[in-house]
Design a protein around this motif. Sequence first.
Motif, PDB file in Angstrom:
ATOM      1  N   PHE A 201      -5.716  11.398  -2.065  1.00  0.00           N
ATOM      2  CA  PHE A 201      -6.079  10.249  -2.888  1.00  0.00           C
ATOM      3  C   PHE A 201      -5.526   8.942  -2.337  1.00  0.00           C
ATOM      4  N   ALA A 202      -4.955   9.001  -1.116  1.00  0.00           N
ATOM      5  CA  ALA A 202      -4.413   7.790  -0.474  1.00  0.00           C
ATOM      6  C   ALA A 202      -3.529   7.021  -1.446  1.00  0.00           C
ATOM      7  N   LEU A 203      -2.504   7.679  -1.984  1.00  0.00           N
ATOM      8  CA  LEU A 203      -1.682   7.078  -3.035  1.00  0.00           C
ATOM      9  C   LEU A 203      -0.730   6.013  -2.510  1.00  0.00           C
ATOM     10  N   CYS A 204      -0.387   6.068  -1.228  1.00  0.00           N
ATOM     11  CA  CYS A 204       0.556   5.087  -0.685  1.00  0.00           C
ATOM     12  C   CYS A 204      -0.201   3.970   0.027  1.00  0.00           C
ATOM     13  N   PRO A 205       0.179   2.714  -0.216  1.00  0.00           N
ATOM     14  CA  PRO A 205      -0.561   1.597   0.385  1.00  0.00           C
ATOM     15  C   PRO A 205      -0.371   1.443   1.876  1.00  0.00           C
ATOM     16  N   ASN A 206       0.675   2.039   2.443  1.00  0.00           N
ATOM     17  CA  ASN A 206       0.863   1.950   3.890  1.00  0.00           C
ATOM     18  C   ASN A 206       1.617   3.177   4.379  1.00  0.00           C
ATOM     19  N   GLU A 207       1.630   3.334   5.695  1.00  0.00           N
ATOM     20  CA  GLU A 207       2.218   4.534   6.277  1.00  0.00           C
ATOM     21  C   GLU A 207       3.733   4.562   6.121  1.00  0.00           C
ATOM     22  N   ALA A 208       4.376   3.424   6.107  1.00  0.00           N
ATOM     23  CA  ALA A 208       5.834   3.399   5.946  1.00  0.00           C
ATOM     24  C   ALA A 208       6.234   4.018   4.603  1.00  0.00           C
TER      25      ALA A 208
END
Length: 959
Positions: A201-208
Amino acid sequence: MNTPKTLIINSPFERPTHHWRRGSDTRLELVEGRRPAGYEIFDTRNNTVRGVALELVNRIRERVDAWRAVGYPGVTAVTRALLDHWRDPEAKRPYAFYFCQLEAIETLIWHVEASPEFRQGIAVPGDGGPFERLCNKMATGTGKTTVMAMIVTWQALNALAYPKRTKDFSRAIFIVAPGLTVKERLQVLQPGHPENYYDAFALCPNEALRQKLNQVELLIDNWHSLLPLKDPERSVVRKGAESDEAYVRRVLGRLSGYRDIVVINDEAHHAYRKPAEVKISKKDAEALGIDLDEATRWIEGLDRIHKMRRIRRCFDRSATPFAPTGKTSTEAALFPWVVSDFGLNDAIEAGLVKTPRVVIRDNALPNAQTYRSKLYHLYREPEVAEDLNRRGAEAHEALPQLVQEAYTLLGADWRETLRAWREAGHVSPPVMLTVCNRTETAARIEHYFRHGDAHWPELNAPQRTLRVDSKVLEKAERGEAASSDKAYEEVLRAIVEAADIPEARKVPLREMKKEELLRAIVDNVGKRGTAGQDLQNVISVAMLSEGWDAKNVTHIMGLRAFTSQLLCEQVIGRGLRRVSYDTEPVVCPDGQIRELFRPEFVNVFGVPLSIFQDIEGGGEAPPPPKPSTQIEALAERAELEIGWPNVLRVDVMLRPELVVDWSKMLPLKIDPAQVHVSADLAPALGGAADLSKAVSIDLEALPEEFRLQRLLFRAAHKAMNTLEHGFTGGRELLIQQLVRLTEQFFNSDRLQIPSLFHQDPLRKRILIALSIDTIVGHVVAQIQQQNREQMEPVFDPELPIGSTRLMRTWYTTKPCLETRKSQISHAVADSTWEHYTTSRLEASEEVVAYAKNDHLGYQIHYLWRGSKRRFVPDYLIRLANGKHLVLEIKGEDSDQNRAKRMALDAWVRAVNAHGGFGVWCWDVVKAEPSRLFDILRHHAQSGIHSEPVGEQVPRMVCA
């Protein structure tokens, strides 16, 4: 206002604009605006229905709306980034969030983080315990698991960013499940799970932030782990009761090293704290699906954890968060700590579940008190209730006539559905689900269908009828053994033997114990290739266990008391999951055209729902699911298996490299006349030697001592001793490069031996060995060090190697092609181009094996606009020359698609540079499908790496 043709009037992705309201016993009225939070109760004493408003939830809704409108004041920077990302309409994610999911998580965040002016005057009651509880009421099918993943993301990332805010956030999270079935399904909440929800669900806005999320301490267990240890009955040493500290360490494991824990209770209506002043019988609680002993143990366990480690907050998830009240007029009431509500009626109006259709009239006399059809709430009819409540009723005793009539009517409609499904090519039949009041009733119904008493021959099917033994299933959910019941075990095994599934799939089922077998059947009703594939009739006492989600339930019979709409939801909710999520454009009541889910129906007798579609109002029969294709990895095609490295990212490393400019190196001449290769020895006395007794030492007689590999390593070792102090890399890297350079020198024209006789390999190696120091000094003088960029793949430590062999069986309603050159049984054709490509790969002589990359787990990670995304290329191909080709089919191109292929190019180069996985290449077919032939021919020409011809891409760094 437009008059809708179905009960689906709202988009699941937007705030509801209208709702249905009960206008009379048989009619619904369309009302503008969102439905106020509340529920209905049947007053059994006065035989009336009344609504109960959830005033707290309605007030919280207003506050959250106002708080959202002004930009979430009070939240942390991390929370703001999450909320902006989750609400971003431009964010590309495989699955969009439902409105109810976003509202649920926003309500929890509002309670914890909103600035005081938005929370002023609102107090959420507790359950009388020492820690706070907050409950999101969400109906079946609304995505509670996704909300749990959002909670984990929100809590863990904030706890790691703000370690001193322990009152608000925690990285230590304990998820409690109601049984093994749900526990297994919740494993997708582990960040390292291959199908984890954080990536899906792509819950994190960035990879960090996604990498930081891996630091969460997460424990998922069923509530039975909270039970205290039993004292061993036969033990010489009496250790006494388990201390609270020992209990916490045993239950929490690694999580016991943390304080300020957050708990998430799934199906939280089981976690009920019985008030001391309220008298509730076990019988009344069981009628509501609550085991008082279980509820007590669940809460007692959490209390012990709180005592030793402190529970900061409990987040409860439940579709039916109600508990017994001990009152005769109102048997059940909602948890007072419910803070958001999206109930079954809301889910029906949004199309998230099937639309229930109930009987509102028939040709017989109605109920004398309600004037409704007697089939609407069968159990309220005296002749039914009295008969089904008799203790000691035998299984062979006839069912009440009204019940038999109901089964005949419902069975007639079920037969029509069965016929439609068979014509549509569906393998599993539609399922009729019966929920009854007691075990004696369940046994009588089972006898009715197993012994030919049902009117319709298709329903007289012993091996397609399952009575769920609640006690055995409860033991199965605990992982415990139930008491012996040979007759019931024989029924289960007969179902397995009769199932039309491959013999290889029956073998493990035959080895299961009774409890495991029941769970294997119940959990897989309607699922192709499983023990529950052919079931058509499921009979259950009270409610089926949580996690049961048979999507092919089309008919439900309720033969028990219903005292509230929440109880109705709990009983039939298991049968309301949709088969598909196809949409169609619909003019909504506000005049806007929206893509709404197509309606799916379930016909219901005996369950008095407050929102329904008239079963006599025309309309369609419950639609059959689209014919589905079972897609599986075929063990008998092992020679077609394709494997690949699972790469999490590609790092660009500055690697020190030794180089020699051979054109500037002067030749080194070794004169054989100056090198001693052999010698003769003779006895000597007084300066004279006896030549007749001379012996020879000739190095040519010791060929094994002068192997080239040994010489290379000797030379490299000597060179390393000279260079290692100035080399910035490691010793292993240094020796590897020195071996390479030494071998290049040995084979070059820079080493000269002016004698044809000494060009013999052995003689040449002997000269080299005896001149090793000279050679090393000559080469070392020309060596220079420089830094070179090199791509290093970072592999997934949990599953470093993927394979077509490991793909799980799955099903699809999309068009498919049977395969011959693939270990995967079918290839899904998502477009005409992919259909064309699959056909050409099957026919191509250059292709030995291939796999459509669907559910395989092969993916490329890439960065797009600052966040990490996943790219799933279309095909994996093994060519006749041994190379692996990753092929992408692209009709329309974009900047993001080009970024994907740049990442793929970096992946291929890193894997090839690492070595050990064969030779990989990639390409893309754009504009013209027929270019596939040119691409295959190009990469089949040689066994070394070949560049793509479908596109020239700039080299990039893949993060």
